[in-house]
Design a protein around this motif. Structure first.
Motif, mmCIF file in Angstrom:
data_model
loop_
_atom_site.group_PDB
_atom_site.id
_atom_site.type_symbol
_atom_site.label_atom_id
_atom_site.label_comp_id
_atom_site.label_asym_id
_atom_site.label_seq_id
_atom_site.Cartn_x
_atom_site.Cartn_y
_atom_site.Cartn_z
ATOM 1 N N GLN A 134 117.567 -10.175 52.786
ATOM 2 C CA GLN A 134 118.195 -8.967 53.337
ATOM 3 C C GLN A 134 117.357 -8.431 54.495
ATOM 4 O O GLN A 134 116.128 -8.532 54.485
ATOM 5 C CB GLN A 134 118.353 -7.894 52.245
ATOM 6 C CG GLN A 134 119.204 -8.302 51.062
ATOM 7 C CD GLN A 134 120.631 -8.649 51.463
ATOM 8 O OE1 GLN A 134 121.246 -7.957 52.260
ATOM 9 N NE2 GLN A 134 121.141 -9.751 50.900
ATOM 10 N N LYS A 157 118.465 -2.442 52.016
ATOM 11 C CA LYS A 157 119.419 -3.455 51.538
ATOM 12 C C LYS A 157 118.805 -4.331 50.457
ATOM 13 O O LYS A 157 119.488 -4.759 49.517
ATOM 14 C CB LYS A 157 119.908 -4.306 52.717
ATOM 15 C CG LYS A 157 120.722 -3.524 53.734
ATOM 16 C CD LYS A 157 121.429 -4.419 54.734
ATOM 17 C CE LYS A 157 122.679 -5.027 54.120
ATOM 18 N NZ LYS A 157 123.526 -5.699 55.119
ATOM 19 N N ARG A 184 120.388 -4.585 46.700
ATOM 20 C CA ARG A 184 120.740 -5.890 46.088
ATOM 21 C C ARG A 184 120.079 -6.042 44.729
ATOM 22 O O ARG A 184 120.706 -6.548 43.785
ATOM 23 C CB ARG A 184 120.315 -7.034 47.017
ATOM 24 C CG ARG A 184 120.642 -8.419 46.477
ATOM 25 C CD ARG A 184 122.138 -8.610 46.300
ATOM 26 N NE ARG A 184 122.482 -9.823 45.571
ATOM 27 C CZ ARG A 184 122.601 -9.906 44.250
ATOM 28 N NH1 ARG A 184 122.395 -8.831 43.490
ATOM 29 N NH2 ARG A 184 122.932 -11.040 43.667
ATOM 30 N N GLU A 197 121.951 -3.963 42.163
ATOM 31 C CA GLU A 197 123.244 -4.533 41.782
ATOM 32 C C GLU A 197 123.136 -5.290 40.466
ATOM 33 O O GLU A 197 124.084 -5.353 39.669
ATOM 34 C CB GLU A 197 123.752 -5.481 42.881
ATOM 35 C CG GLU A 197 124.433 -4.785 44.048
ATOM 36 C CD GLU A 197 125.782 -4.226 43.634
ATOM 37 O OE1 GLU A 197 126.641 -5.004 43.163
ATOM 38 O OE2 GLU A 197 125.964 -2.996 43.743
ATOM 39 N N GLU A 232 118.111 -13.980 47.427
ATOM 40 C CA GLU A 232 119.062 -13.095 48.108
ATOM 41 C C GLU A 232 118.410 -11.770 48.489
ATOM 42 O O GLU A 232 118.670 -11.214 49.557
ATOM 43 C CB GLU A 232 120.276 -12.837 47.211
ATOM 44 C CG GLU A 232 121.255 -13.989 47.149
ATOM 45 C CD GLU A 232 122.498 -13.630 46.349
ATOM 46 O OE1 GLU A 232 122.909 -12.444 46.409
ATOM 47 O OE2 GLU A 232 123.041 -14.502 45.673
ATOM 48 N N GLU A 281 131.899 -3.859 53.550
ATOM 49 C CA GLU A 281 132.423 -4.991 52.778
ATOM 50 C C GLU A 281 131.483 -5.404 51.654
ATOM 51 O O GLU A 281 131.905 -5.659 50.534
ATOM 52 C CB GLU A 281 132.670 -6.174 53.722
ATOM 53 C CG GLU A 281 133.818 -5.936 54.694
ATOM 54 C CD GLU A 281 134.071 -7.157 55.560
ATOM 55 O OE1 GLU A 281 133.392 -8.183 55.335
ATOM 56 O OE2 GLU A 281 134.933 -7.079 56.452
ATOM 57 N N ASP A 282 130.157 -5.439 51.948
ATOM 58 C CA ASP A 282 129.231 -5.951 50.938
ATOM 59 C C ASP A 282 128.856 -4.902 49.895
ATOM 60 O O ASP A 282 128.436 -5.236 48.796
ATOM 61 C CB ASP A 282 127.954 -6.500 51.602
ATOM 62 C CG ASP A 282 127.357 -5.526 52.600
ATOM 63 O OD1 ASP A 282 128.021 -4.512 52.921
ATOM 64 O OD2 ASP A 282 126.226 -5.758 53.064
#
Length: 598
Positions: free
Chosen positions: A123, A128, A132, A135, A119, A211-212
């Motif tokens: 990106q 980004k 990630r 996170e 993931e 949103e993300d």
């Protein structure tokens, strides 16, 4: 999509067809806003959520441009010190971390899964990818924190490891002494994003959540902007937009403000030609010396007061007072760039009204400047006085005329005798001179000095020159009256009646008289001036020379009483003045003053 390397917590997303041609984008990032808020007591209730971002496109954007912002909210209500440290350091980590190397090291050590690593890799920006990865550390414990610092050290990013450890140590001490200052623990704070377009006013922007990344927001930069400055602030919810924008402007100027001064010089050969420059304060002497070498040696002796100006700001310059720019465009614009000598312009002024400033040695006006189109307070705005020397023909009498009775009598006789069949002008002037030799001398001088050569002008000059050779203690008007009685009693009677209002003792048109009239006329002076037939350029000159309506009224009456219009009214001069005052809606008090002497 653009992402500045200096701060990967923002992304610029440009739609297709946004520019007419291939365009470059330049970023400037100031990460030191937080330190400036700490140093300024006025900003104690403000927290910084982003760096100050400057965005400049080479070409004007035809459509709105989206800007994604990932603010530093420190949004943790509870949790371990390790969690809070990662959260507080997140924006710096996003910008500086070698994300793929650190992710690979953490994956190898079993701290992130295969799926998470994939993931991260897919990106579409470095920022980004980093977000990630972080996170996975939002619920960071001591073991994960140690794994992160260990990975950083082994991948040659030990400075970030030290930064994390130092921050955790400082936070531990702060919480022990003061309690936590994380935004989420104070319900009355909110994030606001402010933006300035083309160095204009700051505005609070509408924003939407991403949103993300729910803590992230997106704003729209307006079309046809080209240059933008953006910052995120955490402010009290009850703070109004104007206060937020004022704070943003203050922070911006603290970030980019440069101390500068304005230098204005005039040509030594032609003072109407000027040269103005805005330079950094430490370069003033060098710039002034350069201007002198180019022939601009005269002008205001001092520089403007020091003021702050930001890279790319414009200085707007106008000329006011009795000088104006000799150009179709009455505005100079100087654009200031650091290390580029661009804020300079030559200009030419012209005198607005050559009848004005009659008592001054020079014509003068003000060069008015302001940094930016919006009105600024000093020292970012101010005036510099310019002077233009007069030609000899423009050096005139003092504002209030002296020897009025004598001058009026000379003008009256020069007009009245030639139009009368009661006395010949030659006989009057010979009698006034007393001897043939004195008559010839005065007559020759009058012929020489007369500009038009008319009989009326030469007669007036003859009388004035005669008076200049008489003893100062003599009453010249009384001598003329006595002479007229011997030559033409009827004309003498008319002369005495005409001269009565100009009597130095109590005449309403004497200097003392017009001073009293001016107090009563006051705001009606301009209407009265028009009704009396005074030339509009003379009215404008009076407005420039005097700023008080009483003094304007006095000056206007002073001019009118010596004008051909007043002289040719003869013995009806006060009746005419009364009629004009009535038409001008002057007060009854001033009308009574006139009628008392009729």
């Amino acid at each position: 999509m653009f992402e500045p390397t200096e701060d990967k917590n923002v992304r610029i997303i440009v739609p297709g067809g946004c520019f007419n041609k291939e365009t470059e984008v330049r970023f400037k990032v100031d990460k030191d806003l937080a330190n400036r808020t700490k140093a300024n007591k006025e900003l104690n209730n403000i927290k910084i959520a982003t760096s100050l971002h400057g965005i400049e496109f080479n070409d004007e954007n035809l459509e709105k441009v989206q800007m994604e912002i990932y603010p530093d909210l420190h949004k943790i209500k509870s949790g371990s010190l390790h969690q809070k440290t990662i959260e507080k350091c997140k924006n710096k980590l996003v910008t500086d971390i070698s994300v793929l190397k650190i992710a690979a090291r953490l994956h190898k050590n079993g701290k992130i899964t295969d799926d998470v690593l994939e993931e991260i890799k897919i990106q579409n920006s470095e920022g980004k990818k980093a977000r990630r990865l972080l996170e996975e550390f939002k619920d960071c414990d001591m073991d994960q924190f140690s794994a992160m610092t260990d990975a950083l050290e082994k991948e040659n990013q030990g400075h970030l490891a030290q930064y994390l450890k130092k921050t955790m140590s400082e936070m531990k001490e702060e919480e022990a002494n003061m309690g936590c200052d994380f935004v989420g623990e104070i319900d009355n704070l909110q994030l606001q994003v402010v933006s300035s377009c083309k160095n204009g006013d700051w505005k609070v922007m509408e924003k939407k959540a991403l949103e993300d990344f729910p803590d992230g927001v997106v704003i729209s930069l307006p079309a046809k902007g080209a240059t933008f400055d953006v910052m995120g602030l955490i402010v009290p919810k009850d703070m109004d937009n104007s206060t937020i924008c004022r704070i943003a402007d203050l922070l911006y100027r603290q970030s980019y403000s440069i101390n500068a001064r304005l230098i204005v010089r005039q040509s030594d050969e032609e003072p109407t030609h000027g040269f103005v420059r805005c330079v950094e304060s430490n370069l003033c002497q060098t710039a002034s010396d350069e201007m002198k070498k180019q022939g601009f040696k005269k002008g205001p002796p001092h520089y403007s007061p020091e003021f702050g100006i930001c890279d790319g700001e414009e200085i707007f310059i106008t000329i006011a007072g009795n000088l104006t720019l000799d150009s179709d465009h009455k505005l100079l614009r100087l654009k200031f760039y650091l290390n580029i000598d661009s804020a300079r312009s030559t200009f030419k002024v012209e005198v607005y009204n050559k009848k004005a400033q009659s008592g001054d040695k020079d014509f003068s006006g003000e060069l008015k400047y302001s940094v930016g189109e919006k009105e600024q307070s000093p020292p970012r705005s101010g005036t510099i006085v310019l002077h233009v020397p007069k030609d000899e023909e423009h050096h005139r009498y003092a504002p209030l005329t002296l020897e009025v009775p004598l001058k009026v009598s000379a003008k009256y006789l020069a007009w009245r005798i030639p139009t009368s069949d009661k006395l010949k002008i030659d006989d009057f002037l010979r009698s006034l001179a007393g001897t043939n030799s004195e008559f010839r001398k005065l007559n020759q001088r009058a012929v020489k000095e007369a500009a038009t050569g008319t009989e009326r002008e030469m007669c007036e000059i003859f009388v004035m020159n005669w008076a200049s050779h008489r003893p100062k203690s003599e009453n010249k008007v009384q001598i003329i009256s006595s002479l007229l009685r011997s030559l033409s009693p009827e004309l003498a009677k008319e002369f005495d009646q005409f001269m009565k209002p100009f009597s130095q003792a109590n005449g309403i048109l004497s200097n003392n008289g017009i001073e009293e009239l001016g107090k009563q006329i006051h705001t009606k002076w301009e209407i009265l001036a028009s009704n009396l037939g005074i030339d509009p350029t003379d009215i404008d000159a009076i407005k420039i020379d005097f700023h008080d309506d009483v003094r304007r009224a006095v000056r206007m009456l002073d001019q009118w009483r010596l004008s051909n219009s007043a002289i040719e009214r003869g013995t009806n001069v006060l009746s005419y003045l009364t009629k004009c005052m009535e038409n001008s809606k002057c007060s009854q008090q001033v009308l009574k003053m006139i009628k008392a002497q009729r």
